[in-house]
Write an enzyme that holds these catalytic residues in place. Sequence first.
Site, PDB file in Angstrom:
ATOM      1  CE1 TYR A 195      -8.697   1.099   8.484  1.00  0.00           C
ATOM      2  CE2 TYR A 195      -9.220   2.126  10.500  1.00  0.00           C
ATOM      3  CZ  TYR A 195      -8.446   1.882   9.238  1.00  0.00           C
ATOM      4  OH  TYR A 195      -7.108   2.495   9.459  1.00  0.00           O
ATOM      5  CB  ALA A 196     -13.246  -1.362  14.594  1.00  0.00           C
TER       6      ALA A 196
ATOM      7  CB  SER B 273      -6.382   2.207  13.070  1.00  0.00           C
ATOM      8  OG  SER B 273      -7.252   3.002  13.185  1.00  0.00           O
TER       9      SER B 273
ATOM     10  CB  ALA C  86      -9.628  -5.243   9.683  1.00  0.00           C
ATOM     11  CE  LYS C  87      -5.939  -0.788   9.681  1.00  0.00           C
ATOM     12  NZ  LYS C  87      -4.648  -1.134   8.960  1.00  0.00           N
TER      13      LYS C  87
ATOM     14  N   GLY D  15       0.630  -1.133   0.081  1.00  0.00           N
ATOM     15  CA  GLY D  15       0.006   0.151  -0.023  1.00  0.00           C
ATOM     16  C   GLY D  15       0.994   1.288  -0.025  1.00  0.00           C
ATOM     17  CB  ALA D  16       4.352   1.742  -0.666  1.00  0.00           C
TER      18      ALA D  16
ATOM     19  NE  ARG E 148      -3.175   7.499  -3.966  1.00  0.00           N
ATOM     20  CZ  ARG E 148      -3.195   6.142  -4.607  1.00  0.00           C
ATOM     21  NH1 ARG E 148      -3.301   4.901  -4.160  1.00  0.00           N
ATOM     22  NH2 ARG E 148      -2.828   6.225  -5.937  1.00  0.00           N
TER      23      ARG E 148
ATOM     24  CG  ASP F  34      -6.214  -8.047  -4.394  1.00  0.00           C
ATOM     25  OD1 ASP F  34      -5.804  -7.763  -3.254  1.00  0.00           O
ATOM     26  OD2 ASP F  34      -7.055  -8.663  -4.826  1.00  0.00           O
ATOM     27  CB  VAL F  35      -2.072  -7.314  -0.151  1.00  0.00           C
ATOM     28  CG1 VAL F  35      -1.042  -6.773  -0.667  1.00  0.00           C
ATOM     29  CG2 VAL F  35      -3.213  -6.795   0.394  1.00  0.00           C
TER      30      VAL F  35
END
Length: 251
Positions: free
Chosen positions: A152-153, A140, A155-156, A11-12, A14, A61-62
């Site tokens: 998202y929560a 995060s 996953a993080k 994801g590098a 940006r 695609d990771v």
Amino acid sequence: MTTARTALVTGAARGIGAATALRLARDGYRVAVLDLSGQDAETTAAAIREAGGESVAVGADVSDEDAVTAAVAQVADTLGPPTVLVNNAGILRDNLLFRMSATDFDDVVRVHLRGAFLVSRAVQAYQVEARWGRVVNLSSTSALGHRGQANYAAAKAGIQGFTRTLAIELGPFGVTVNAVAPGFVETEMTRAVADRLGVPFAELVESEAKAVPVRRVGRPEDVAAAVSFFASQEAGFVSGQVLYVAGGPRA
């Protein structure tokens, strides 16, 4: 010491990933810049080369097992065995629970968590062979809970458990595994959040800064500095940790 080592940052293209790739290059690593689009990744890779570093852009695609296997092999063949890995790739699909589709939940977990698993599994073979390695996973503050981010929560938070488990498994091979958990950072991703909320980005940044003890939001370089420490030789006795880069304490 680091000049003979290769780092892979996902994801590098940006944001935090790009800042991290540039920082690791300044630290002396050869850097593989991986993103979904190889063309987008090339922008960061070119910046590294222009600054005198060695870098290659890789598109993958990771969350795709075969794509990850091929990408990591390409990095090893081009720059040398990757012994430093930064799992940064991620997406947002925010919504309240009753509005969130199963696809939006699955996609976020797939990229963040499955992606970190697949890339880590591919890279660890080189680390174990070298008897040295660094894995830094991006978590995060949302792992502690955040409205509208059930996917998202989750996953993080999963990333943190994943980090601690890999630290236990890979430690005997000289590999440390840590996580960095940023708070609000000014990136294209958070700008997209403002757009979704219908709020001017400057207004969102000002609002977020008021809630931070140091009275500002984060910059990608703040996170890159924390990753740089975890990736360093000097951090060899630090493993299984989660560092909140959020301008203040987090529970």
